[in-house]
Design an enzyme around this catalytic site. Structure first.
Site, PDB file in Angstrom:
ATOM      1  N   GLY A 278       7.201  -1.206  -2.747  1.00 61.21           N
ATOM      2  CA  GLY A 278       7.112  -1.744  -4.087  1.00 61.21           C
ATOM      3  C   GLY A 278       5.820  -2.398  -4.473  1.00 61.21           C
ATOM      4  N   ASP A 279       5.232  -2.434  -3.467  1.00 57.99           N
ATOM      5  CA  ASP A 279       3.812  -2.777  -3.554  1.00 57.99           C
ATOM      6  C   ASP A 279       2.783  -2.176  -2.907  1.00 57.99           C
ATOM      7  OD1 ASP A 279       1.678  -4.960  -4.211  1.00 57.99           O
ATOM      8  OD2 ASP A 279       3.102  -6.326  -4.690  1.00 57.99           O
ATOM      9  N   ASP A 280       1.360  -2.937  -2.537  1.00 60.29           N
ATOM     10  CA  ASP A 280       0.367  -2.254  -1.869  1.00 60.29           C
ATOM     11  C   ASP A 280       0.998  -1.898  -0.437  1.00 60.29           C
ATOM     12  OD1 ASP A 280      -1.212  -2.780  -3.824  1.00 60.29           O
ATOM     13  OD2 ASP A 280      -1.785  -4.836  -3.103  1.00 60.29           O
TER      14      ASP A 280
END
Length: 484
Positions: A278-280
């Site tokens: 859900g992120d990098d």
């Protein structure tokens, strides 16, 4: 070099603390690069003779072998998914720590679902090994998560001011620690943490899954990490770190579930990893604003190879935004990203200070991307109002080559800082196929300078095109890093 027939049996002492009268033996076949082991338990037959029972044979790659061993079940572990094993893990680690100067030790986690709160690795020369059918379940009882001080290079927690919950597997000032397995699973059971984050109900910053501080010679490999409350793997203030063969998954809508975040580290290799986040997928960091500047520890000599990433709202590889201690000599090659917001993104802002320099990326294959290249000089997000507005970051010598991308919304969005341009950008041999709904302007460039060659679609004017006779190669360094 392999030792094919030089079998070496290594025995641990009998467990203390009133444990049952059995012990675990590990038999090491190849002690150089690939270790093959047999975990055995022993008991007595009716005549009092010792009988060995084979439990599991496994092979694994490790930076070092161990002379002593134990199974979690020897310390009262119960793998039924409901019994707390927090005490069993800490008892096992405390017991095995006595062997750190006697050849080290390995803690074996057998098949089962092992519910536990956070636990600390306290011993050098230690291996934690998870069987392929072993699942560590992170407790959702907040009382099993100690609150600790924020990192000195951050000054506060990332979610809230003040402290933070200790990471699920935590350690500090360690040497020669291996967290590995036969693709065993660590499940952070992060959904309640995500809900509290969205509702603003967190008292402290969420825990990470694995965090080792001030450590040297670290290996994290051949594991599956799922549903972390926040970041997954966070080596910090450490050196000589290998993260290899790790699968990381979380819902792509989960908040801040970064995959691997080397933070103020030297000599790091990230290789053969698959991340859905859900992120990098990988975020390179080195401290936040005035705290990172004061701490002054860069991340450097980082090698990323054969990474596959899916993250619709974030980057395949992010540099920053917390980069105030500096980021330099980062090399990435053979990268695949699918349905991801950007390929490589540099994130910084006024007040960060520090630098991002000597970045080399080659061999990227990208499909369904919002941006291929993205640099942001106005990322914002400060720990407090005490940052120095005159602390400007330096972004220079950024090199990209040999990239193929398709179904892309925008080729490049490169935005430096007015009065503090990003310089020395080199982009070569890049083919970008734009999506049907692509932006009318494929490139948007402000406050940057650099050169380009053999790039389609044609870059912005600030990336001066070179004729074929002067074609830049955006050369990848030929000398190897120590960790490579």
């Amino acid at each position: 070099m392999k030792r094919t027939y030089n079998y070496l049996s290594l025995k641990s002492q009998k467990p203390k603390m009133g444990l049952k009268q059995s012990h675990t033996r590990i038999q090491v076949i190849n002690i150089v690069f690939v270790l093959a082991a047999v975990i055995l338990t022993s008991s007595r037959d009716v005549n009092g003779r010792k009988v060995h029972h084979r439990e599991y044979y496994f092979e694994y790659s490790s930076i070092n072998c161990r002379e002593h061993s134990g199974s979690l079940t020897d310390f009262g572990g119960v793998g039924d998914g409901t019994t707390s094993n927090t005490k069993a893990f800490q008892d096992a680690i405390n017991y095995l720590s006595q062997f750190e100067s006697e050849g080290g030790s390995i803690l074996y986690v057998p098949p089962g679902k092992w519910l536990t709160g956070s636990f600390n690795i306290t011993s050098d020369h230690f291996t934690l090994f998870l069987h392929q059918d072993a699942v560590l379940l992170a407790s959702q009882d907040e009382s099993e998560w100690t609150v600790i001080e924020p990192l000195p290079s951050y000054g506060r927690g990332r979610d809230t001011e003040g402290g933070r919950y200790i990471s699920f597997i935590f350690g500090t000032n360690l040497t020669d620690v291996v967290i590995t397995g036969d693709n065993g699973t660590i499940d952070g059971q992060g959904e309640p943490w995500w809900d509290k984050f969205h509702k603003g109900e967190l008292q402290y910053t969420r825990p990470y899954l694995i965090e080792l501080l001030y450590s040297d010679n670290i290996q994290i490999s051949n594991l599956t990490l799922v549903n972390s409350p926040s970041w997954n793997i966070h080596p910090t203030y450490s050196s000589n770190v290998i993260v290899q063969g790790v699968t990381i998954t979380a819902p792509v809508t989960s908040p801040n579930t970064d995959g691997i975040n080397p933070d103020s580290c030297t000599n790091v290799r990230i290789q053969d990893c698959y991340i859905v986040s859900g992120d990098d997928c990988v975020a390179v960091k080195s401290g936040w604003d005035e705290y990172g500047i004061a701490f002054g520890m860069p991340t450097k000599q980082l090698f990323i190879k054969r990474l596959t990433c899916i993250s619709p709202s974030s980057a395949t590889i992010a540099l920053g935004s917390e980069m105030s201690g500096g980021i330099e000599d980062v090399r990435a090659e053979d990268i695949v990203a699918i349905n991801t917001e950007s390929g490589v993104r540099i994130k910084t802002a006024v007040g960060r200070g520090g630098y991002v320099k000597d970045i080399y990326v080659k061999g990227m294959t990208l499909k369904t991307m919002k941006y291929v290249f993205w640099m942001t000089g106005n990322y914002g997000s400060h720990p407090d109002n005490n940052y120095d507005p005159n602390a400007l970051p330096a972004v220079e010598n950024i090199n990209y080559r040999d990239i193929v991308a398709e179904n892309v919304t925008m080729a490049g969005r490169l935005e430096g800082i007015p009065g503090d341009p990003f310089t020395g950008i080199c982009i070569s041999n890049v083919t970008i196929e734009l999506a049907q709904n692509a932006k009318k302007l494929p490139w948007n460039c402000t406050d940057i300078s650099g050169i380009s060659s053999a790039v389609t679609p044609q870059p912005c004017a600030l990336l001066t095109q070179q004729g074929e006779e002067y074609s830049p190669s955006c050369d990848f360094p030929t000398e190897h890093l120590l960790i490579d």
